[in-house]
Motif scaffolding. Structure first.
Motif, PDB file in Angstrom:
ATOM      1  N   SER A  58      30.268  -9.647  -6.481  1.00 59.23           N
ATOM      2  CA  SER A  58      30.373  -9.208  -7.881  1.00 59.23           C
ATOM      3  C   SER A  58      31.381  -8.071  -8.050  1.00 59.23           C
ATOM      4  N   ASP A  59      31.444  -7.166  -7.083  1.00 57.56           N
ATOM      5  CA  ASP A  59      32.388  -6.041  -7.206  1.00 57.56           C
ATOM      6  C   ASP A  59      33.752  -6.358  -6.590  1.00 57.56           C
ATOM      7  N   LYS A  60      33.823  -7.468  -5.851  1.00 60.75           N
ATOM      8  CA  LYS A  60      35.063  -7.910  -5.204  1.00 60.75           C
ATOM      9  C   LYS A  60      35.641  -6.861  -4.260  1.00 60.75           C
ATOM     10  N   LYS A  61      34.757  -6.177  -3.564  1.00 59.29           N
ATOM     11  CA  LYS A  61      35.223  -5.230  -2.543  1.00 59.29           C
ATOM     12  C   LYS A  61      34.095  -4.859  -1.598  1.00 59.29           C
ATOM     13  N   MET A  62      34.437  -4.083  -0.585  1.00 63.12           N
ATOM     14  CA  MET A  62      33.420  -3.626   0.346  1.00 63.12           C
ATOM     15  C   MET A  62      32.591  -2.534  -0.331  1.00 63.12           C
ATOM     16  N   VAL A  63      31.282  -2.663  -0.268  1.00 67.74           N
ATOM     17  CA  VAL A  63      30.430  -1.619  -0.846  1.00 67.74           C
ATOM     18  C   VAL A  63      29.429  -1.138   0.208  1.00 67.74           C
ATOM     19  N   GLY A  64      29.017   0.104   0.077  1.00 70.80           N
ATOM     20  CA  GLY A  64      28.099   0.700   1.029  1.00 70.80           C
ATOM     21  C   GLY A  64      26.683   0.176   0.860  1.00 70.80           C
ATOM     22  N   LYS A  65      25.950   0.139   1.976  1.00 68.37           N
ATOM     23  CA  LYS A  65      24.544  -0.253   1.942  1.00 68.37           C
ATOM     24  C   LYS A  65      23.680   0.968   2.228  1.00 68.37           C
ATOM     25  N   GLY A  66      22.479   0.928   1.712  1.00 68.50           N
ATOM     26  CA  GLY A  66      21.565   2.033   1.930  1.00 68.50           C
ATOM     27  C   GLY A  66      20.272   1.781   1.187  1.00 68.50           C
ATOM     28  N   ILE A  67      19.509   2.850   0.988  1.00 65.09           N
ATOM     29  CA  ILE A  67      18.237   2.713   0.275  1.00 65.09           C
ATOM     30  C   ILE A  67      18.128   3.791  -0.792  1.00 65.09           C
ATOM     31  N   ILE A  68      17.528   3.413  -1.922  1.00 67.15           N
ATOM     32  CA  ILE A  68      17.290   4.392  -2.985  1.00 67.15           C
ATOM     33  C   ILE A  68      15.839   4.236  -3.449  1.00 67.15           C
ATOM     34  N   VAL A  69      15.139   5.344  -3.574  1.00 67.17           N
ATOM     35  CA  VAL A  69      13.711   5.307  -3.905  1.00 67.17           C
ATOM     36  C   VAL A  69      13.423   6.318  -5.009  1.00 67.17           C
ATOM     37  N   LEU A  70      12.786   5.841  -6.071  1.00 60.80           N
ATOM     38  CA  LEU A  70      12.334   6.753  -7.131  1.00 60.80           C
ATOM     39  C   LEU A  70      10.812   6.804  -7.103  1.00 60.80           C
ATOM     40  N   SER A  71      10.270   8.010  -6.988  1.00 57.20           N
ATOM     41  CA  SER A  71       8.812   8.143  -6.955  1.00 57.20           C
ATOM     42  C   SER A  71       8.384   9.311  -7.831  1.00 57.20           C
ATOM     43  N   THR A  72       7.085   9.381  -8.113  1.00 55.96           N
ATOM     44  CA  THR A  72       6.571  10.523  -8.876  1.00 55.96           C
ATOM     45  C   THR A  72       5.479  11.210  -8.075  1.00 55.96           C
ATOM     46  N   SER A  73       5.197  12.446  -8.461  1.00 53.90           N
ATOM     47  CA  SER A  73       4.048  13.132  -7.883  1.00 53.90           C
ATOM     48  C   SER A  73       2.796  12.501  -8.495  1.00 53.90           C
ATOM     49  N   ALA A  74       1.627  12.769  -7.893  1.00 54.73           N
ATOM     50  CA  ALA A  74       0.381  12.155  -8.348  1.00 54.73           C
ATOM     51  C   ALA A  74       0.111  12.465  -9.825  1.00 54.73           C
ATOM     52  N   ARG A 115       0.825  -1.215   0.000  1.00 57.10           N
ATOM     53  CA  ARG A 115       0.000   0.000   0.000  1.00 57.10           C
ATOM     54  C   ARG A 115       0.864   1.273   0.000  1.00 57.10           C
ATOM     55  N   LEU A 116       1.916   1.222   0.775  1.00 57.84           N
ATOM     56  CA  LEU A 116       2.845   2.357   0.881  1.00 57.84           C
ATOM     57  C   LEU A 116       3.455   2.686  -0.490  1.00 57.84           C
ATOM     58  N   VAL A 117       3.858   1.636  -1.184  1.00 58.08           N
ATOM     59  CA  VAL A 117       4.457   1.802  -2.509  1.00 58.08           C
ATOM     60  C   VAL A 117       3.438   2.418  -3.470  1.00 58.08           C
ATOM     61  N   GLU A 118       2.191   1.936  -3.402  1.00 56.52           N
ATOM     62  CA  GLU A 118       1.127   2.461  -4.267  1.00 56.52           C
ATOM     63  C   GLU A 118       0.820   3.920  -3.940  1.00 56.52           C
ATOM     64  N   GLU A 119       0.625   4.187  -2.657  1.00 59.02           N
ATOM     65  CA  GLU A 119       0.219   5.514  -2.197  1.00 59.02           C
ATOM     66  C   GLU A 119       1.211   6.605  -2.565  1.00 59.02           C
ATOM     67  N   HIS A 120       2.487   6.286  -2.468  1.00 60.67           N
ATOM     68  CA  HIS A 120       3.519   7.296  -2.731  1.00 60.67           C
ATOM     69  C   HIS A 120       4.058   7.235  -4.156  1.00 60.67           C
ATOM     70  N   HIS A 121       3.392   6.485  -5.014  1.00 59.63           N
ATOM     71  CA  HIS A 121       3.784   6.384  -6.429  1.00 59.63           C
ATOM     72  C   HIS A 121       5.263   6.036  -6.562  1.00 59.63           C
ATOM     73  N   ILE A 122       5.664   5.017  -5.838  1.00 60.82           N
ATOM     74  CA  ILE A 122       7.063   4.584  -5.899  1.00 60.82           C
ATOM     75  C   ILE A 122       7.252   3.682  -7.118  1.00 60.82           C
ATOM     76  N   LEU A 123       8.118   4.110  -8.012  1.00 59.07           N
ATOM     77  CA  LEU A 123       8.338   3.370  -9.254  1.00 59.07           C
ATOM     78  C   LEU A 123       9.411   2.313  -9.079  1.00 59.07           C
ATOM     79  N   LEU A 124      10.335   2.614  -8.171  1.00 61.57           N
ATOM     80  CA  LEU A 124      11.490   1.760  -8.055  1.00 61.57           C
ATOM     81  C   LEU A 124      12.134   2.007  -6.690  1.00 61.57           C
ATOM     82  N   ALA A 125      12.453   0.933  -5.999  1.00 63.61           N
ATOM     83  CA  ALA A 125      13.135   1.106  -4.715  1.00 63.61           C
ATOM     84  C   ALA A 125      14.079  -0.064  -4.514  1.00 63.61           C
ATOM     85  N   PHE A 126      15.204   0.227  -3.919  1.00 62.68           N
ATOM     86  CA  PHE A 126      16.143  -0.846  -3.608  1.00 62.68           C
ATOM     87  C   PHE A 126      16.825  -0.537  -2.290  1.00 62.68           C
TER      88      PHE A 126
END
Lengths: 125, 187
Positions: free
Chosen positions: B78-94, B15-26
């Motif tokens: 895959s990158d053979k090294k330490m990589v940072g973790k976090g979150i990325i979210v792409l959304s649109t306005s209504a 529901r959260l993804v729908e409500e905020h028009h989230i197109l892509l999140a990782f």
């Protein structure tokens, strides 16, 4: 000197440097996260190529997209070419291609053109 | 021990993804492969390729920012090294006219002040000043420069919004939000 080639893939550009004709070309997309490592052999080849004075070089950039980290490497290449033209009797031309209407890519090329002392031509593709 | 996610939570997430028009999140390790996947996903949704490339370019810089600067890192096979973790979210306005790329990652609280200064400085500059600063920073020592963030501000043509959320004694959650307006793609 041997030619130099890299076959491009998702985030790696296609590179073809023709030692004999002096036409060097880089194309496609480049958003490798570790550009220092990726560009190391490219820079190394150029360094050897530019050790011979008086070459006539045409460098074609046909990029669809590249990240900031790649910009740093491009600037490094431009600095080398500028230095070659100034101190080694080289003649360098940069052809900067951008996709029609892609003003972001045009702007990127204009940034470099303002920053380094090399002749830039702009073309759409 | 972690417990299974209850069905209700999964529905709420949906529901959260729908409500905020989230197109892509990782959320997780910001590897180059993940970037490529996000790029392909964006292309599939694309009508205006040049505008979507602009969105992608903002995502690339934010993902790489997390990769380099997150206080939470893990080893990537895959990158053979330490990589940072976090979150990325792409959304649109209504109405679909404004796209927003948001990134979040843990940082050490000692980094808050310098980050704040860095972003405030970028937000104060005009388009022309941003270009000069960008070129100057491209020649600055690797990992210390702000060229990634300046590049984002130039592409988005909007100020960078940020926030720091308290996590614990040592850490904060750093949020960066970049709105991109559809009509800005053609000058």
């Amino acid at each position: 000197m041997e030619n130099f080639s890299i076959k491009g893939s998702n985030y790696i550009p296609t590179v073809h440097f023709d030692a004999k004709s002096g036409v060097l070309e880089i194309s496609g997309e480049s958003y490798h996260e570790y550009t220092v490592e990726f560009f190391q052999p490219i820079i190394q080849w150029l360094r050897e190529y530019l050790a011979t004075p008086g070459r006539e070089i045409v460098f074609n950039f046909k990029m669809v997209y590249f990240n900031t980290s790649t910009s740093r490497r491009f600037l490094e290449i431009f600095d080398m070419l500028e230095d070659y033209q100034r101190s080694k009797k080289g003649k360098v031309t940069i052809n900067w291609y951008y996709q029609n209407n892609d003003f972001d890519m045009l702007e990127s090329g204009q940034d470099f053109a303002e920053d380094v002392n090399l002749p830039f031509n702009f073309y759409t593709f | 021990m972690s417990e299974l996610v209850p069905n209700k939570s999964i529905y709420e997430f949906y529901r959260l993804v729908e409500e905020h028009h989230i197109l892509l999140a990782f959320q997780g390790m910001m590897t180059t492969d993940i970037l490529t996947m996000m790029g392909k996903n964006l292309k599939e949704q694309a009508e205006d390729h040049i505008f979507h490339r602009r969105i992608f370019s903002v995502m690339v810089e934010l993902v790489q920012n997390i990769n380099l600067h997150s206080a939470d890192k893990a080893y990537s096979e895959s990158d053979k090294k330490m990589v940072g973790k976090g979150i990325i979210v792409l959304s649109t306005s209504a109405d679909g006219k404004i796209f927003t790329v948001a990134s979040g990652n843990l940082i050490r609280k000692s980094e808050i002040e310098s980050l704040r200064q860095k972003i405030d400085h970028i937000n104060r500059l005009s388009e022309e000043q941003l270009r000069d600063y960008y070129l100057e920073q491209l020649r600055a020592p690797e990992d210390q420069d702000s060229s990634g963030l300046i590049g984002v501000a130039r592409r988005a043509k909007n100020p960078l919004a940020y926030d720091f959320i308290h996590v614990d004694e040592e850490h904060a959650f750093f949020l960066l939000t970049v709105p991109i307006h559809q009509q800005n793609s053609d000058k």
